[in-house]
Motif scaffolding. Sequence first.
Motif, mmCIF file in Angstrom:
data_model
loop_
_atom_site.group_PDB
_atom_site.id
_atom_site.type_symbol
_atom_site.label_atom_id
_atom_site.label_comp_id
_atom_site.label_asym_id
_atom_site.label_seq_id
_atom_site.Cartn_x
_atom_site.Cartn_y
_atom_site.Cartn_z
ATOM 1 N N MET A 40 0.817 -1.210 0.000
ATOM 2 C CA MET A 40 0.000 0.000 0.000
ATOM 3 C C MET A 40 0.852 1.261 0.000
ATOM 4 O O MET A 40 0.664 2.159 0.815
ATOM 5 N N ASP A 41 1.819 1.320 -0.902
ATOM 6 C CA ASP A 41 2.549 2.561 -1.131
ATOM 7 C C ASP A 41 1.763 3.402 -2.133
ATOM 8 O O ASP A 41 0.690 3.007 -2.584
ATOM 9 N N ARG A 42 2.321 4.568 -2.506
ATOM 10 C CA ARG A 42 1.563 5.517 -3.306
ATOM 11 C C ARG A 42 1.664 5.234 -4.804
ATOM 12 O O ARG A 42 2.119 6.064 -5.580
ATOM 13 N N GLY A 43 1.236 4.034 -5.203
ATOM 14 C CA GLY A 43 1.161 3.694 -6.610
ATOM 15 C C GLY A 43 -0.241 3.950 -7.134
ATOM 16 O O GLY A 43 -1.143 4.349 -6.385
ATOM 17 N N GLY A 44 -0.452 3.703 -8.424
ATOM 18 C CA GLY A 44 -1.733 4.010 -9.038
ATOM 19 C C GLY A 44 -2.898 3.212 -8.478
ATOM 20 O O GLY A 44 -3.921 3.775 -8.085
ATOM 21 N N ALA A 45 -2.778 1.879 -8.443
ATOM 22 C CA ALA A 45 -3.866 1.042 -7.942
ATOM 23 C C ALA A 45 -4.118 1.315 -6.461
ATOM 24 O O ALA A 45 -5.272 1.349 -6.006
ATOM 25 N N GLU A 46 -3.042 1.508 -5.715
ATOM 26 C CA GLU A 46 -3.174 1.765 -4.286
ATOM 27 C C GLU A 46 -3.895 3.089 -4.031
ATOM 28 O O GLU A 46 -4.780 3.180 -3.173
ATOM 29 N N THR A 47 -3.521 4.103 -4.800
ATOM 30 C CA THR A 47 -4.156 5.410 -4.657
ATOM 31 C C THR A 47 -5.632 5.334 -5.031
ATOM 32 O O THR A 47 -6.491 5.948 -4.386
ATOM 33 N N MET A 48 -5.930 4.569 -6.071
ATOM 34 C CA MET A 48 -7.322 4.397 -6.478
ATOM 35 C C MET A 48 -8.152 3.788 -5.357
ATOM 36 O O MET A 48 -9.248 4.276 -5.026
ATOM 37 N N MET A 49 -7.648 2.716 -4.723
ATOM 38 C CA MET A 49 -8.384 2.079 -3.646
ATOM 39 C C MET A 49 -8.588 3.029 -2.462
ATOM 40 O O MET A 49 -9.648 3.058 -1.842
ATOM 41 N N MET A 50 -7.573 3.831 -2.171
ATOM 42 C CA MET A 50 -7.692 4.790 -1.066
ATOM 43 C C MET A 50 -8.718 5.875 -1.397
ATOM 44 O O MET A 50 -9.490 6.301 -0.519
ATOM 45 N N ASN A 51 -8.744 6.338 -2.628
ATOM 46 C CA ASN A 51 -9.739 7.341 -3.011
ATOM 47 C C ASN A 51 -11.149 6.832 -2.760
ATOM 48 O O ASN A 51 -12.015 7.561 -2.260
ATOM 49 N N TYR A 52 -11.397 5.571 -3.097
ATOM 50 C CA TYR A 52 -12.721 5.003 -2.879
ATOM 51 C C TYR A 52 -13.002 4.817 -1.390
ATOM 52 O O TYR A 52 -14.101 5.125 -0.910
ATOM 53 N N LEU A 53 -12.035 4.307 -0.657
ATOM 54 C CA LEU A 53 -12.230 4.074 0.775
ATOM 55 C C LEU A 53 -12.606 5.366 1.497
ATOM 56 O O LEU A 53 -13.496 5.388 2.354
ATOM 57 N N ARG A 54 -11.936 6.456 1.167
ATOM 58 C CA ARG A 54 -12.179 7.741 1.843
ATOM 59 C C ARG A 54 -13.600 8.252 1.613
ATOM 60 O O ARG A 54 -14.109 9.030 2.417
ATOM 61 N N HIS A 55 -14.227 7.858 0.523
ATOM 62 C CA HIS A 55 -15.509 8.449 0.148
ATOM 63 C C HIS A 55 -16.687 7.494 0.271
ATOM 64 O O HIS A 55 -17.782 7.782 -0.216
ATOM 65 N N MET A 56 -16.486 6.372 0.934
ATOM 66 C CA MET A 56 -17.589 5.452 1.169
ATOM 67 C C MET A 56 -18.194 5.689 2.548
ATOM 68 O O MET A 56 -17.565 6.264 3.434
ATOM 69 N N ASP A 57 -19.428 5.229 2.725
ATOM 70 C CA ASP A 57 -20.054 5.206 4.046
ATOM 71 C C ASP A 57 -19.462 4.011 4.776
ATOM 72 O O ASP A 57 -19.868 2.871 4.546
ATOM 73 N N ARG A 58 -18.495 4.286 5.648
ATOM 74 C CA ARG A 58 -17.750 3.180 6.257
ATOM 75 C C ARG A 58 -18.529 2.442 7.348
ATOM 76 O O ARG A 58 -18.020 1.483 7.917
#
Length: 395
Positions: free
Chosen positions: A1-19
């Motif tokens: 989970m470093d700052r690569g493309g796929a990792e950043t994509m997953m984090m973008n989604y995680l931040r904006h979901m109803d957790r």
Amino acid sequence: MDRGGAETMMMNYLRHMDRSKVTYDFLVNRTYKAAYEDEIEKLGGRIYRMCPMYPQYFGRYKKEFRAFLKKHPEYRIIHSNLEERSYFGLREAAKAGVPVRIAHAHNRPVGFDVKSVFREYFRMRLPRYVTHMFACGEEAGDWLFGRRNRDRVIQQRNAIDTAQYRYDPAVAAEVRAEFGTADGTFVLGHVGRFFPQKNHEFLIDIFAALHAIRPDSELWLVGGGELNDELKNKIREKVAALGLGDAVRFLGVRSDVNRIMQGMDAFVLPSLFEGLPVTMIEAQSSGLPCTISDRVPIQCDVTGNVQVVALDAAPEEWAKRILAQAESYYGGNDVAAAEGGAAYAVKREQGPELVTKAGFDIVANAEWLQRFYLDELAKAEAAGRAMEHVGTSSQ
């Protein structure tokens, strides 16, 4: 989970979901603590570790994954971002009865090497073990799942928070001052890990040609590399040998790419291959004119501000095209004169709206993915109950 493309994509989604409804726990294949792990835990996610996915560990990986699923039957959705290597985990998940198994294509490898033998073997066997096929773009999906499965592939956008990338002249001036970049300097930017795929050696050749035409120019390189930084160090040596040490800035892994992009004037991506890179969506949201190689899917042009140059074109051709595009984009013969001006700012500020209009803003996409997870799990569990009922009735 470093700052690569796929990792950043997953984090973008995680931040904006109803957790309270959906969250991510991560099963990673590295022993070191990576860049996003603190944030994952703050957002309620957990991190599990397993052995690396190298050929010598394939057997061990399957055993560890099997044991993990047995210990954690609560996981009913697995979203794998391991390309063809998803075969291992999703095969075990299918055997264990995990009802929703997603394989996600993020890349489109080209060429042939030793790894290609393994890639072909595993990707040909992957589809039978997945319930859903995701891809960042059509070409990545065709590569991982085959064109015969194109109707099954769901295009999940590499969406971002576009508002964070809106151009701000004050931020641009602040970033340039921080790096000691003089007013009027033309800044060419690149964001990408120091991996062979990103073609950094050729990128330096391009910049050397551009710098010869325009001496008041800099190249900003954002990104880390392997643990030993072998390629990154090689690129540093090349920069020094070309006498570009004062013009090329190695900015390392950054958590503020949105801010760094404010100080750039143009963006370049001469990759050998790509899926649909997040960094291209970020650059366009920042209002930057972009130049890509013909190995990067044209799908990543979501604003009309991207030009394509053949990878086999000379560095001098790349340099001329980059400078000509910037001058045309900003509406003048001198980008330096335009910087800080109203026309320059207006052009840059259009980025977020154009990217949002193209469907790449994270808010709507995160809502879609959240519904997808919940709906598909509900369908799978309902089907499972129906099968149990049929089995009971027939006994």
